[in-house]
Scaffold this active site. Sequence first.
Site, PDB file in Angstrom:
ATOM      1  CG  ASP A   1      -5.132   2.275   2.268  1.00  0.00           C
ATOM      2  OD1 ASP A   1      -4.844   2.594   3.435  1.00  0.00           O
ATOM      3  OD2 ASP A   1      -4.303   1.756   1.491  1.00  0.00           O
TER       4      ASP A   1
ATOM      5  CG  HIS B   1      -1.974  -1.067   1.152  1.00  0.00           C
ATOM      6  ND1 HIS B   1      -3.317  -0.797   1.208  1.00  0.00           N
ATOM      7  CD2 HIS B   1      -1.871  -2.419   1.020  1.00  0.00           C
ATOM      8  CE1 HIS B   1      -4.007  -1.929   1.120  1.00  0.00           C
ATOM      9  NE2 HIS B   1      -3.137  -2.922   1.015  1.00  0.00           N
TER      10      HIS B   1
END
Length: 462
Positions: free
Chosen positions: A115, A18
């Site tokens: 996120d 990520h």
Amino acid sequence: MSKTTLQVAMLPWFAMGHIIPYINISNKLAQRGHKIFFFMPINTIPKIDHLNLHPDLITFVPVTVPCVGGLPHGAETTADVSSELHPLIMTAMDLTQPSVEAALKHLKPDFVFFDSAHWIPALARRLDIKSIHYSVVSPATVAYLFGSERELHEKQWAQSELMKQPPGYPASSIKLRSYEAHAMVGLVVNEFGGGITFMERLSIALSDCDAISCKTCMEIEGPFCDYIEKQFKKTVILAGPVVPDPPLAATLEERWEKWLVSFEPKTVIFCSFGSECILRKEQFQELVLGLEVTGMPFFAALKPPLGVEKIEHALPVGFLEKTQGRGIVYGGWVQQQLILAHPSVGCIVTHCGYGSLLEAMITECELVLMPQYGDQFINSRLMGGDLEVGVEVEREEEDGSFTSEGVCKAIRLVMEVDSEVGKKVRANRAKLSEFLSRKSLDSSYIDSFIQKLQGLLGLTSL
């Protein structure tokens, strides 16, 4: 009202898969003069600092990750622990909320991209900051898991339910198999961070943010993006593929260059399963035996399998002798982008991480698909089924196991000249690769992305 420079805070889930996509979009924004504040665990900053191509505009904001019972001392990201401890990394990340809020209050950015930290939208609203859920997984995955009438908050969400597409899902070959759906149920049942499941966390994040953003193109996943927009009644802003440019001065390690250059163009198989994928020993052996029986040269960059400290200890008996000179199995980090771009490499066997797929798609490498968990299953169906740009390795329906014969068969299908399946797949991949490689594509998407962000602020660009 006009404004030329945006200020954006980045808070990705503390996992390299990520963090790196967030660095990539940060570089694209900074390239156009926008200011980035990148929240990062303090001891992880040196590990990714070399990826910051605009240190004058991208500032790392150090985050002290609190101690959580069960985590090893100093653990900050999922790369520091085994997969069963990932929920505790999430718990620790949740505990950074007060320090993140204090920093955002001081920095006063226009946006915060996030996120997994589902608490960001409410926090950002209090500070008059727009929150953008920047997804590093494919829109096809988000649409499949969060489609209409999915009982996301029900602990009894059935495995059989996950094997079906949600109502209204775009026309697609994407479906989960039995063993894949079984693995996904854990995301609904098991806590991921204190008192909340992974699916509940993502559902709140997607529902509460000001806009959803994805790293893809309308030309590839347009119907899925439209579906998400309709489901969540929110603007979906596309950033394009956001494939990073290799550093201008980067050269492939001499030992790998010397080895690769000894083979004919497009003959070497590259196999890479990312930084966190660890196979069971028997499946690791089936994979490397599958590479060996192709008879082609191969370079496998794989983590040692479960329970094995050194990769050499996991290789089948006699493997090194049989593959000497034409095969490498390496357990360390390699320069994947530079290897994929090497003239001798003609195929990648991939775990179907979204970033790895996009990196591969802008090269001339054929795709052999071997998804291992999570969104990788759906990415594989998208590439192998809907787009028909790769071939998926055959697996057992119940447990997902594969054989060396299955690995070899898939590689030969995409590589052999007289294979009808291979001809179709190669033609489709070449066409998509050519499209994704256009410099104008990247620029136009990023420019549009920035304009839409400015629109959310009620601003217009000069």
